[in-house]
Structures are given as structure tokens and as C-alpha cells.
Design a protein around this motif. Structure first.
Motif, short mmCIF file in Angstrom:
data_model
loop_
_atom_site.label_atom_id
_atom_site.label_comp_id
_atom_site.label_asym_id
_atom_site.label_seq_id
_atom_site.Cartn_x
_atom_site.Cartn_y
_atom_site.Cartn_z
N GLU A 65 0.83 -1.21 0.00
CA GLU A 65 0.00 0.00 0.00
C GLU A 65 0.87 1.25 0.00
N LEU A 66 1.91 1.25 0.83
CA LEU A 66 2.81 2.40 0.87
C LEU A 66 3.47 2.63 -0.48
N ASN A 67 3.91 1.57 -1.12
CA ASN A 67 4.56 1.69 -2.43
C ASN A 67 3.59 2.20 -3.48
N ARG A 68 2.34 1.80 -3.37
CA ARG A 68 1.33 2.23 -4.33
C ARG A 68 0.99 3.71 -4.13
N ASP A 69 1.00 4.18 -2.88
CA ASP A 69 0.59 5.54 -2.56
C ASP A 69 1.72 6.57 -2.62
N ASN A 70 2.96 6.11 -2.63
CA ASN A 70 4.11 7.04 -2.59
C ASN A 70 5.05 6.76 -3.76
N GLU A 73 10.50 5.85 -1.92
CA GLU A 73 10.49 4.76 -0.95
C GLU A 73 10.74 5.24 0.48
N THR A 76 8.37 3.57 2.99
CA THR A 76 8.72 2.15 3.11
C THR A 76 9.95 1.99 3.98
#
Length: 99
Positions: A65-70, A73, A76
Motif C-alpha cells: 500500500e505504501l509503495n502504491r501511494d508514494n 520509498e 517504506t
């Protein structure tokens, strides 16, 4: 239990595709002994095995989710360097997910 600098280096090598980026050298003091105990229990105790698998899967879902939203990195890295991230690193390593 985990050397944050060694863990960060291992994560960087892992992201670059190095299969054996994680080793016992990331652990400090009793960390290596704890890693061995977690790995042993993971292999022998089905309930412990299932609990670790759930934790690892949930943490990986959060990272996805973090990778998709940001775009970068940073978030992450922050999570991986947190205490929760260090627990994830040890559990994922002990379960064989990180080589």
C-alpha cells in the motif's frame, strides 16, 4: 537485536536482487540466538508458523500500500527501520522469505 545499518544495507542489496542479502550478521548480541529460536519454532510449531505467516503477510500488504501511494520509498524505509519493521525483518528472515 538487529543492527539498523546492517539491516538497511541488506534491504538495499535485496531490492537490487541479491538472493542471499540477509545473513546472521544483521543481528546484534542475543539477536542471532533469538533468530535461531524463531526459525526452529517456525519449523516445528504449526500454530507459531501460521502466526508468523499472518504477521509477515499483513506487513507486506502494508508495504505494498505504501509503495502504491508514494512515488519514493521514504515511507517504506521508515517502516522497515521501525521496531515493527525490525520484527518483520527477523520473522521474514527466519521463515525463509528473505533467503
Amino acid at each position: 537485536m538487529i543492527d539498523p545499518d546492517a539491516a538497511a544495507e541488506a534491504w538495499e542489496r535485496y531490492r537490487r536482487g541479491e538472493a542471499n542479502a540477509f545473513s546472521r550478521r544483521i543481528y546484534l548480541g542475543r539477536g542471532a540466538q533469538t533468530f535461531d529460536e524463531v526459525r526452529r519454532r517456525y519449523r516445528l510449531d504449526p500454530e507459531f508458523h501460521a502466526t508468523i505467516d499472518r504477521y509477515v503477510q499483513e506487513f507486506e500488504r502494508l508495504l505494498a500500500e505504501l509503495n502504491r501511494d508514494n512515488a519514493d520509498e521514504t515511507a517504506t524505509q521508515t517502516y522497515l527501520n521501525s521496531e515493527t519493521g525490525m520484527v518483520y525483518t527477523m520473522l521474514a528472515h527466519a521463515s525463509g522469505r528473505l533467503g
